[in-house]
Design an enzyme around this catalytic site. Structure first.
Site, PDB file in Angstrom:
ATOM      1  CG  ASP A  68      24.370  78.029  63.899  1.00  0.00           C
ATOM      2  OD1 ASP A  68      23.460  78.645  64.503  1.00  0.00           O
ATOM      3  OD2 ASP A  68      24.617  78.196  62.685  1.00  0.00           O
ATOM      4  CD  GLU A 127      21.950  83.569  61.854  1.00  0.00           C
ATOM      5  OE1 GLU A 127      21.618  84.686  61.438  1.00  0.00           O
ATOM      6  OE2 GLU A 127      23.148  83.257  62.044  1.00  0.00           O
TER       7      GLU A 127
END
Length: 366
Positions: A68, A127
């Site tokens: 991400d 994250e």
């Protein structure tokens, strides 16, 4: 596919937290049938654990990261998800943080001819967000099924001035504090009828603001109490505040605990009417400099880049902290960190290619 082709492919996925945008499908297809895949999805977060067992040796080395990215924002001179190479540079969201690292270890692991034990890859789609259902949940599941690795390399960007100049062997924790000093609101012309929380706290502020709670050590700078917000009153000059709210943060080393911070505040707020609480979003860890994974990474950087790397624990938090919490000897190594999360995030083709070479050497010589 070359490592740069993989890198460009990953960058084109608009994988803004917690959406992988199809990146995991591509990765599974790229690794092929020789690699086992375990889906560890939790809530809206996708977690993937890929592994290949080369022999029965219990040694297990895991490469880890996140797919991400943060939103691109406005003001880019190029499309942040196009990932074109211009003069040896790729400018795209996630170029440094951290699809460069992902591409490098995917290529290195896929093309590993041999390894004395098990190689694995752990990736999450959350994250950059809260991380509540990301790497921590994946590691909890791996512990349940007895597949926790011995060693981990998190490929976050770690280098400072020159590629290869720093690896992270630990991270500070983060403790947040919230204090409310109680008072009694009243007219400023009659202070004797008020209980002014601002006046009552004024003498305390210099005793806690910017104070080092420990002396630091060879790995960490001192744990400093940083006041981040103070507010009270009604934004008028003739009414005293009913209460004063203070917030602070401590990026703590392994030398200072949450309990230490709380006891420090209790001691300094004696005699005041107040409420106080803390939260801890991450915990500090450090991997011993004699650890096998530390020495192996040092050797690979020296052999491939001819650089003697330094050990660092600087910066914020990363998912490496979760590996440390599970007793896994973890380090971080990746490209130069100077444009992460910024408009125009970029890295060079050569850095990514050299990062891949370092990882290939690490696997071969581990």
């Amino acid at each position: 596919m070359t490592v740069i082709e993989i890198f460009q492919k990953l960058l084109k996925f608009k994988s803004i937290t917690p959406n992988d945008d199809g990146a995991f499908d591509f990765i599974e297809e790229y690794l092929g049938e020789e690699w086992n895949c375990i889906n560890i999805d939790r809530e809206d977060t996708k977690n993937r654990f890929y592994y290949k067992k080369f022999n029965e040796n219990p040694q297990h080395l895991c490469f880890a990261g996140h797919i991400d990215v943060v939103p691109p924002g406005n003001g880019w001179e190029v499309d942040p998800f196009e990932a074109k190479v211009i003069d040896g540079i790729i400018t795209a969201r996630g170029a440094q943080d951290m699809k460069s690292g992902d591409a490098a270890f995917l290529y290195a692991c896929k093309n590993a001819k041999n390894f004395d034990g098990t190689l694995s890859i752990l990736l999450t789609s959350d994250e950059e967000g809260e991380g509540t259902y990301g790497t921590i949940k994946a590691l909890e599941y791996l512990k349940e099924i007895n597949m926790i690795p011995n060693y981990a390399v998190v490929a976050e960007p770690t280098c400072e001035e020159v590629f290869g100049d720093a690896i992270k062997v630990g991270r500070r924790g983060s403790i947040n504090g919230y204090i409310t000093i109680k008072g009694k609101q009243g007219h400023a012309a009659y202070p004797e009828k008020c209980i002014n929380p601002i006046h009552n706290f004024a003498s305390v502020l210099p005793k806690i603001a910017g104070i080092n709670l420990d002396n630091g050590d060879e790995y960490f700078s001192p744990s400093k109490l940083v006041i981040t917000d103070i507010r009270g009153g009604m934004k008028v000059t003739n009414v005293t505040a009913n209460e004063l709210e203070i917030m602070f943060n401590v990026r703590n080393s392994t030398n200072t605990t949450r309990e230490d911070v709380e006891n420090f505040i209790y001691e300094n707020l004696k005699g005041l009417d107040y409420e106080f609480r803390t939260t801890q979003g991450s915990f500090p860890f450090v991997t011993n400099k004699q650890s096998k994974v530390v020495k192996a990474m040092e050797n690979s950087i020296k052999e491939i880049l001819n650089i003697t790397t330094k050990h660092s624990t600087a910066g914020g938090t990363s998912d490496a902290r979760y590996f440390g919490a599970f007793g896994i000897e973890a380090i971080e190594f990746g490209v130069i960190n100077d444009t992460i999360h910024s408009v125009g995030e970029r890295t060079s083709v050569k850095e990514v290619e050299d990062l891949c070479l370092v990882f290939e050497n690490l696997i071969a010589k581990f």
